[in-house]
Each structure stands twice: as structure tokens, then as C-alpha cells.
Design a protein around this motif. Structure first.
Motif, PDB file in Angstrom:
ATOM      1  N   THR A  14       0.797  -1.225   0.000  1.00 38.20           N
ATOM      2  CA  THR A  14       0.000   0.000   0.000  1.00 38.20           C
ATOM      3  C   THR A  14       0.831   1.278   0.000  1.00 38.20           C
ATOM      4  O   THR A  14       0.316   2.336  -0.326  1.00 38.20           O
ATOM      5  CB  THR A  14      -0.917   0.053   1.230  1.00 38.20           C
ATOM      6  N   GLY A  15       2.088   1.185   0.424  1.00 34.84           N
ATOM      7  CA  GLY A  15       2.902   2.391   0.561  1.00 34.84           C
ATOM      8  C   GLY A  15       2.629   3.078   1.888  1.00 34.84           C
ATOM      9  O   GLY A  15       1.779   2.652   2.682  1.00 34.84           O
ATOM     10  N   GLU A  16       3.361   4.149   2.128  1.00 36.67           N
ATOM     11  CA  GLU A  16       3.236   4.881   3.404  1.00 36.67           C
ATOM     12  C   GLU A  16       1.814   5.391   3.629  1.00 36.67           C
ATOM     13  O   GLU A  16       1.271   5.287   4.717  1.00 36.67           O
ATOM     14  CB  GLU A  16       4.212   6.064   3.432  1.00 36.67           C
ATOM     15  N   LEU A  17       1.214   5.957   2.593  1.00 39.97           N
ATOM     16  CA  LEU A  17      -0.126   6.511   2.727  1.00 39.97           C
ATOM     17  C   LEU A  17      -1.145   5.416   3.025  1.00 39.97           C
ATOM     18  O   LEU A  17      -2.069   5.602   3.807  1.00 39.97           O
ATOM     19  CB  LEU A  17      -0.510   7.281   1.467  1.00 39.97           C
ATOM     20  N   GLY A  18      -0.943   4.256   2.414  1.00 41.74           N
ATOM     21  CA  GLY A  18      -1.865   3.146   2.612  1.00 41.74           C
ATOM     22  C   GLY A  18      -1.922   2.652   4.041  1.00 41.74           C
ATOM     23  O   GLY A  18      -3.004   2.377   4.559  1.00 41.74           O
ATOM     24  N   ILE A  19      -0.759   2.548   4.692  1.00 44.31           N
ATOM     25  CA  ILE A  19      -0.798   2.085   6.081  1.00 44.31           C
ATOM     26  C   ILE A  19      -1.456   3.126   6.985  1.00 44.31           C
ATOM     27  O   ILE A  19      -2.070   2.778   7.985  1.00 44.31           O
ATOM     28  CB  ILE A  19       0.586   1.646   6.607  1.00 44.31           C
ATOM     29  N   CYS A  20      -1.367   4.390   6.607  1.00 50.15           N
ATOM     30  CA  CYS A  20      -2.078   5.435   7.361  1.00 50.15           C
ATOM     31  C   CYS A  20      -3.586   5.260   7.188  1.00 50.15           C
ATOM     32  O   CYS A  20      -4.344   5.355   8.151  1.00 50.15           O
ATOM     33  CB  CYS A  20      -1.652   6.819   6.898  1.00 50.15           C
ATOM     34  N   TYR A  21      -4.034   5.031   5.944  1.00 45.78           N
ATOM     35  CA  TYR A  21      -5.459   4.784   5.690  1.00 45.78           C
ATOM     36  C   TYR A  21      -5.963   3.589   6.482  1.00 45.78           C
ATOM     37  O   TYR A  21      -7.062   3.606   7.016  1.00 45.78           O
ATOM     38  CB  TYR A  21      -5.721   4.505   4.206  1.00 45.78           C
ATOM     39  N   LEU A  22      -5.148   2.543   6.545  1.00 46.42           N
ATOM     40  CA  LEU A  22      -5.560   1.325   7.245  1.00 46.42           C
ATOM     41  C   LEU A  22      -5.440   1.447   8.756  1.00 46.42           C
ATOM     42  O   LEU A  22      -6.006   0.649   9.492  1.00 46.42           O
ATOM     43  CB  LEU A  22      -4.737   0.138   6.744  1.00 46.42           C
ATOM     44  N   GLY A  23      -4.681   2.435   9.227  1.00 43.25           N
ATOM     45  CA  GLY A  23      -4.521   2.636  10.657  1.00 43.25           C
ATOM     46  C   GLY A  23      -3.551   1.669  11.302  1.00 43.25           C
ATOM     47  O   GLY A  23      -3.654   1.363  12.488  1.00 43.25           O
ATOM     48  N   VAL A  24      -2.593   1.194  10.520  1.00 38.96           N
ATOM     49  CA  VAL A  24      -1.602   0.245  11.027  1.00 38.96           C
ATOM     50  C   VAL A  24      -0.261   0.964  11.118  1.00 38.96           C
ATOM     51  O   VAL A  24       0.194   1.566  10.149  1.00 38.96           O
ATOM     52  CB  VAL A  24      -1.490  -0.992  10.107  1.00 38.96           C
ATOM     53  N   SER A  25       0.365   0.894  12.263  1.00 37.69           N
ATOM     54  CA  SER A  25       1.668   1.519  12.465  1.00 37.69           C
ATOM     55  C   SER A  25       2.704   0.876  11.563  1.00 37.69           C
ATOM     56  O   SER A  25       2.652  -0.322  11.275  1.00 37.69           O
ATOM     57  CB  SER A  25       2.088   1.366  13.928  1.00 37.69           C
ATOM     58  N   ARG A  26       3.668   1.668  11.131  1.00 37.94           N
ATOM     59  CA  ARG A  26       4.743   1.177  10.261  1.00 37.94           C
ATOM     60  C   ARG A  26       5.516   0.034  10.929  1.00 37.94           C
ATOM     61  O   ARG A  26       5.986  -0.884  10.272  1.00 37.94           O
ATOM     62  CB  ARG A  26       5.698   2.331   9.941  1.00 37.94           C
ATOM     63  N   SER A  27       5.642   0.070  12.239  1.00 39.41           N
ATOM     64  CA  SER A  27       6.423  -0.943  12.952  1.00 39.41           C
ATOM     65  C   SER A  27       5.549  -1.971  13.682  1.00 39.41           C
ATOM     66  O   SER A  27       6.042  -2.734  14.499  1.00 39.41           O
ATOM     67  CB  SER A  27       7.354  -0.258  13.956  1.00 39.41           C
ATOM     68  N   ALA A  28       4.253  -2.011  13.363  1.00 37.83           N
ATOM     69  CA  ALA A  28       3.337  -2.914  14.071  1.00 37.83           C
ATOM     70  C   ALA A  28       3.646  -4.376  13.776  1.00 37.83           C
ATOM     71  O   ALA A  28       3.997  -4.740  12.653  1.00 37.83           O
ATOM     72  CB  ALA A  28       1.899  -2.611  13.676  1.00 37.83           C
ATOM     73  N   THR A  29       3.533  -5.184  14.786  1.00 37.40           N
ATOM     74  CA  THR A  29       3.627  -6.635  14.613  1.00 37.40           C
ATOM     75  C   THR A  29       2.229  -7.154  14.274  1.00 37.40           C
ATOM     76  O   THR A  29       1.237  -6.418  14.382  1.00 37.40           O
ATOM     77  CB  THR A  29       4.124  -7.318  15.901  1.00 37.40           C
ATOM     78  N   LEU A  30       2.132  -8.412  13.885  1.00 42.16           N
ATOM     79  CA  LEU A  30       0.821  -8.992  13.610  1.00 42.16           C
ATOM     80  C   LEU A  30      -0.064  -8.942  14.851  1.00 42.16           C
ATOM     81  O   LEU A  30      -1.250  -8.658  14.762  1.00 42.16           O
ATOM     82  CB  LEU A  30       0.968 -10.432  13.129  1.00 42.16           C
ATOM     83  N   ALA A  31       0.530  -9.209  15.999  1.00 45.39           N
ATOM     84  CA  ALA A  31      -0.240  -9.185  17.248  1.00 45.39           C
ATOM     85  C   ALA A  31      -0.778  -7.783  17.537  1.00 45.39           C
ATOM     86  O   ALA A  31      -1.886  -7.634  18.028  1.00 45.39           O
ATOM     87  CB  ALA A  31       0.636  -9.669  18.405  1.00 45.39           C
ATOM     88  N   GLU A  32      -0.005  -6.755  17.198  1.00 40.91           N
ATOM     89  CA  GLU A  32      -0.448  -5.382  17.433  1.00 40.91           C
ATOM     90  C   GLU A  32      -1.489  -4.931  16.404  1.00 40.91           C
ATOM     91  O   GLU A  32      -2.232  -3.992  16.648  1.00 40.91           O
ATOM     92  CB  GLU A  32       0.752  -4.427  17.401  1.00 40.91           C
ATOM     93  N   ALA A  33      -1.545  -5.587  15.261  1.00 39.42           N
ATOM     94  CA  ALA A  33      -2.508  -5.232  14.223  1.00 39.42           C
ATOM     95  C   ALA A  33      -3.830  -5.978  14.388  1.00 39.42           C
ATOM     96  O   ALA A  33      -4.711  -5.874  13.545  1.00 39.42           O
ATOM     97  CB  ALA A  33      -1.922  -5.508  12.844  1.00 39.42           C
ATOM     98  N   SER A  34      -3.958  -6.711  15.472  1.00 40.69           N
ATOM     99  CA  SER A  34      -5.195  -7.452  15.717  1.00 40.69           C
ATOM    100  C   SER A  34      -5.546  -7.393  17.201  1.00 40.69           C
ATOM    101  O   SER A  34      -4.750  -6.995  18.029  1.00 40.69           O
ATOM    102  CB  SER A  34      -5.024  -8.914  15.279  1.00 40.69           C
TER     103      SER A  34
END
Length: 114
Positions: free
Chosen positions: A8-28
Motif C-alpha cells: 500500500t505504501g506509506e499513505l496506505g498504512i495510514c489509511y488502514l490505521g496500522v503503524s509502520r512498525s506494528a507486529t501482527l499481534a499489534e494489528a489485531s
């Protein structure tokens, strides 16, 4: 699919609300994946794929780093040669390459400048 940032690129992770350094556990969380609604509108197919992906479980162990060894080949070990092959732009040999570089001679600065 690979890294979310690469998809998604930098902008995409912002849209998704996922931190650039997030782990899978932090994204759920216990309710599912932590994806913003407006990110789902922007990337519907990606979010559908994420939604059907199993949530990480604490019993499966911590996240781990993997190194790219090829387009779809990830391994836990780093290889400078594989990284170089993946990053470099490969060009064909020029027809005159053997005139300049050949195995029977070692070039030094005197060879070039007389």
C-alpha cells in the motif's frame, strides 16, 4: 502477500490505521484485525484478504523477522549475495567486455594511464 507497507505504501498504512512498525499481534485484537473503516473502502480487496486470514495466537510464538531471498522466498537468515541480486538492476554484458576485463591479466593504474 508480503509486507503491508510494500503493498500500500506509506499513505496506505495510514489509511488502514496500522503503524509502520506494528507486529501482527499489534494489528489485531480478540475481535479481529484492527483496520480502519475508511481503509477498507480504499483497499477493499486487500481488506477482504486480511479478514479471512487467521488471527495470530500467543501460543504460536512471537513474530519473527524474515529476509527476502527471492520474489516470494523468505528465510530467517540474511544473505548479502541474495540481497544484492534482488536489489541490483541486471543488464546484459556488453559485446566488448572481454576486451577490457579478461582473466589472464590484473589491471592496475599504470595499465590505464601508460
Amino acid at each position: 502477500m508480503g509486507k503491508l507497507l510494500n503493498i500500500t505504501g506509506e499513505l496506505g498504512i495510514c489509511y488502514l490505521g496500522v503503524s509502520r512498525s506494528a507486529t501482527l499481534a499489534e494489528a489485531s485484537n480478540n475481535n479481529g484485525w484492527n483496520i480502519r473503516r475508511w481503509g477498507q473502502r480504499r483497499y477493499p480487496q486487500l481488506c477482504d484478504t486480511i479478514a479471512v486470514t487467521c488471527l495470530p495466537e500467543a501460543t504460536t510464538g512471537p513474530d519473527r523477522d524474515l529476509w527476502r531471498h527471492g520474489h516470494d522466498d523468505f528465510k530467517p537468515t540474511f544473505s548479502a549475495a541474495k540481497t544484492w541480486d534482488y536489489l541490483r538492476i541486471k543488464k546484459s554484458k556488453l559485446p566488448w567486455h572481454s576486451l577490457v576485463l579478461f582473466p589472464q591479466a590484473i589491471l592496475d593504474s599504470h595499465s590505464w594511464f601508460g
